[in-house]
Design an enzyme around this catalytic site. Sequence first.
Site, mmCIF file in Angstrom:
data_model
loop_
_atom_site.group_PDB
_atom_site.id
_atom_site.type_symbol
_atom_site.label_atom_id
_atom_site.label_comp_id
_atom_site.label_asym_id
_atom_site.label_seq_id
_atom_site.Cartn_x
_atom_site.Cartn_y
_atom_site.Cartn_z
ATOM 1 C CD GLU A 16 90.338 167.245 86.734
ATOM 2 O OE1 GLU A 16 89.970 168.355 87.124
ATOM 3 O OE2 GLU A 16 90.308 166.232 87.456
ATOM 4 C CG HIS A 42 92.295 161.647 87.715
ATOM 5 N ND1 HIS A 42 92.112 162.174 88.962
ATOM 6 C CD2 HIS A 42 91.940 162.623 86.846
ATOM 7 C CE1 HIS A 42 91.652 163.419 88.868
ATOM 8 N NE2 HIS A 42 91.550 163.723 87.588
ATOM 9 C CG ASP A 50 90.870 159.306 90.609
ATOM 10 O OD1 ASP A 50 91.965 159.837 90.833
ATOM 11 O OD2 ASP A 50 89.976 159.859 89.936
HETATM 12 C C1 ACM Z 1 85.921 165.566 86.682
HETATM 13 O O1 ACM Z 1 85.199 166.169 87.501
HETATM 14 N N1 ACM Z 1 87.243 165.653 86.741
HETATM 15 C C2 ACM Z 1 85.344 164.753 85.621
#
Ligand code: ACM
Length: 690
Positions: A322, A266, A188
């Site tokens: 996201e 991410h 990430d």
């Molecule tokens: C998450 O909490 N973005 C999976």
Amino acid sequence: MKTIKALLIEIIFICMSATLSAQDIIPAPLSRIDGKGCFVFNSETELYTNLHGKEKKLLKTYINGIIPLRNGRKAETDNTISLSVNPQDNRWKSEEGYALTVTSENISIEAKSGAGIFYGLQTLMQLSNPAGTLHSIPAVYINDEPRFPYRGLMIDVSRHFFPKSFIMKQIDMLSYYKINRLHLHLTDGGGWRIEIKKYPKLTEETAYRPESDWSKWGSRGNRKYCKKGDPDAYGGYYTQKDIKEIVKYATLHHITVIPEIEMPGHSDEVLAAYPELACKGKHSLNADLCIGNEKTFIFMENVLKEIMDLFPSEYIHVGGDEADKSAWKNCPLCQSRMQEEHLRNVDELQGYMICRIEKFLNAHGRKLLGWDEIMEGKLAPDATVMSWRGVQGGIQAASKGHHAIMTPSPYCYLDYYQDSPCTEPKAIGGYLTLEKAYSYNPIPDDMDSLTSSYIDGVQGNLWTEYVPTPEHAEHMIYPRILAVAENGWSRPSRKSWPDFYNRALAAVSFLQSKGYHPFELKDATGPRPESLKPCIHEALGMPVTYATPYNKYFAVGGNSALTDGKRGDWAFGYGGWQGFTDTGGHLDVTVDMGKSTELHDISAEFLQFFGSRLRLPTNITISISTDGQHFRDIYDKEFNTGNERYYQIMEYGWKGTATGRYIRYQASIDKQPDKWLFTDEIAINKKDGK
Ligand code: ACM
């Protein structure tokens, strides 16, 4: 030498204290019948097992680590512990089921597999006095098996890195509570945490950063990574050798380690190391990989090959959450990919990537697991969905015949506050008490049996933006993961909050005695006192009109929420707090008092949570009217409170003398249209003055 009589007295004493102080079992077993007396281990106690091959080897290694038992000769002899496996035994549907019989002479654990034997042993250790050992066990018969096959914990090791020793320590305790999956969020923006031989720059250039504190590190775009030896370098990564040790240790504890390699979002750290994988080759646009570029797929497949060599897990988690997707709209490569593949929008472009990666994983005998965003666009045919934005994603996936793992944030996010933010260490926001975590039932009452058969289980998630140390991580994990464990293992009919609470209190002491750092449950502040009693005022039950709509997910009582007398608890998501999230940082509501009313006190509370987007208002205007058309301001004030405190509840209002029927209350957050306002009550002429 002790006399026989002295020995007998000692055994009776041990048995009495075992029954009096033995911890009860977490998760609660399917059935239990208590017997009389107890079994006391001594140096003559022997082990018998018919396990063979790999399972025997695993058990032997595990047992040798914790109890000094020799190989026994026969199960029938007194003072033996017998572990017997019969794969044909159909008392249990699950391979993890077991029956445990303890008498004063013998102990027997029967199961279909080594996993069942392992869980029988965990129950035995929980029953022991002292707990966590094999010493004296009260006589009992337990028949047990899990409700769900998947019971997990996710640890985000990217935002803050936790060493191998920490992971192994958690494996010890997770397996004790019959958690069987450890999901590691390995990549990430916080840093890439696993050695990939083909792409050394991932760890050379992005496993360290010059700032440990997440909020001080800056916002996306300004964050810089550094090299291991640089001054202030903070971070780390697991070498492939570390991973092999973790996986081996987990296997011994019947835990599958599921690696997560995030894509396509991410991925700031990937793009920092390999900017050519970003749209237009520019890292700064956002954190998404370029899906139009074939190099992205070559990179991902090479990474996943090494990942699959290290992790035997059937599931490989590919993230999928996201993604910003905006850069794809102006990227020539992404646009031509969309044309070639007849993809109508960027959601479908992400779907294309996930489907393609799924094919690759399937071709290597693995299955794809992803966050619920993988359902947007096109859901890969065989994908399993991890439902985090509430329960809906999981329910929808299951109803379409996809397996689902339930990890809805309101019940399963262990990075949320577990008690009053005034007394707890800083957290990302949100609020998840042990009781709320425990209240979760992954199968709603109205779900049909076919759909529910696709719900594979539950998982607690520890995101670590605000969890910098191993001690803090344990504080967040325990005891809430015990609630997740019981939600995943025990049938609803076996669950009881008051009973669990007492068992969790004992578990906290046990965890402390073993060197863990759980949240001190017995000292919990509990709910916000204001939320426990009604707020009495003259507008109770009066209608409210909304010029700015509340968010339906934070509606609480809907149109009556702001005059229902209910104050919010410590945080949103717990009744009380109504949220205005898509209103450009404004709240504008009008209360109709029904008749002309003498006014002397008008106020509303607001909640600030910096970790989430909740902010205090910077401007309040209160106006009154007799006809609902023409309003006169009686209060208009600017505040400069917004940046002061990470967490805060503030009341803003007017006191004076006026007369009116309609009361309009407006609040705004100046120049921050993306921020949210949360309020719980427009209190008019409060009776208790509070
Ligand atoms: C998450 O909490 N973005 C999976």
